[in-house]
Design a protein around this motif. Structure first.
Motif, PDB file in Angstrom:
ATOM      1  N   ILE A  63      -3.872   0.363   7.184  1.00 49.40           N
ATOM      2  CA  ILE A  63      -3.934   1.467   6.229  1.00 49.40           C
ATOM      3  C   ILE A  63      -3.283   2.709   6.822  1.00 49.40           C
ATOM      4  CG2 ILE A  63      -5.484   3.050   5.006  1.00 49.40           C
ATOM      5  CD1 ILE A  63      -7.421   0.651   4.703  1.00 49.40           C
ATOM      6  N   HIS A  85       0.840  -1.206   0.000  1.00 56.00           N
ATOM      7  CA  HIS A  85       0.000   0.000   0.000  1.00 56.00           C
ATOM      8  C   HIS A  85       0.868   1.246   0.000  1.00 56.00           C
ATOM      9  CE1 HIS A  85      -2.817   3.054   1.416  1.00 56.00           C
ATOM     10  NE2 HIS A  85      -3.808   2.244   1.064  1.00 56.00           N
ATOM     11  N   SER A 113      -6.701  -1.857  -0.355  1.00 59.13           N
ATOM     12  CA  SER A 113      -7.179  -1.307   0.919  1.00 59.13           C
ATOM     13  C   SER A 113      -8.463  -1.973   1.405  1.00 59.13           C
ATOM     14  CB  SER A 113      -7.364   0.201   0.823  1.00 59.13           C
ATOM     15  OG  SER A 113      -8.404   0.516  -0.065  1.00 59.13           O
ATOM     16  N   ARG A 132      -4.067   0.302  -5.277  1.00 59.94           N
ATOM     17  CA  ARG A 132      -4.087   0.704  -3.868  1.00 59.94           C
ATOM     18  C   ARG A 132      -5.499   0.644  -3.322  1.00 59.94           C
ATOM     19  NH1 ARG A 132      -3.113   6.704  -3.391  1.00 59.94           N
ATOM     20  NH2 ARG A 132      -5.193   6.546  -4.235  1.00 59.94           N
TER      21      ARG A 132
END
Length: 88
Positions: A74, A44, A66, A62
């Motif tokens: 995150i 990420h 997530s 991304r």
């Protein structure tokens, strides 16, 4: 590690698009566990930085990644990306 050598070698020399492509590859490498252990936080982080550098594909990946991550992971990835951007 090689990932730092690649990034350091390109700082200020590579165009923004080329740099975003390298960062996108780092994100995909960590996401898939290719040549390393899979690490969604690192994935990420690199995808986020690539997206900031202009990679639309990194932004898509991304976003997909997530959905599988906890809020804490995150937040950690965003913090690490911010720290990296500040240092570089």
């Amino acid at each position: 590690m090689a990932r730092f050598e690649m990034l350091d070698a390109g700082s200020g020399v590579m165009g923004t698009t080329a740099q975003a492509d390298v960062l996108l590859e780092l994100g995909m490498m960590y996401a898939a566990g290719r040549d390393c252990e899979a690490d969604v936080v690192s994935a990420h982080k690199w995808l986020n930085i690539a997206a900031i550098k202009g990679s639309a594909r990194a932004a898509e990946l991304r976003s997909e990644l997530s959905t599988t991550m906890s809020k804490a992971d995150i937040a950690k990835a965003l913090r690490e990306a911010r720290e990296w951007m500040t240092a570089h």
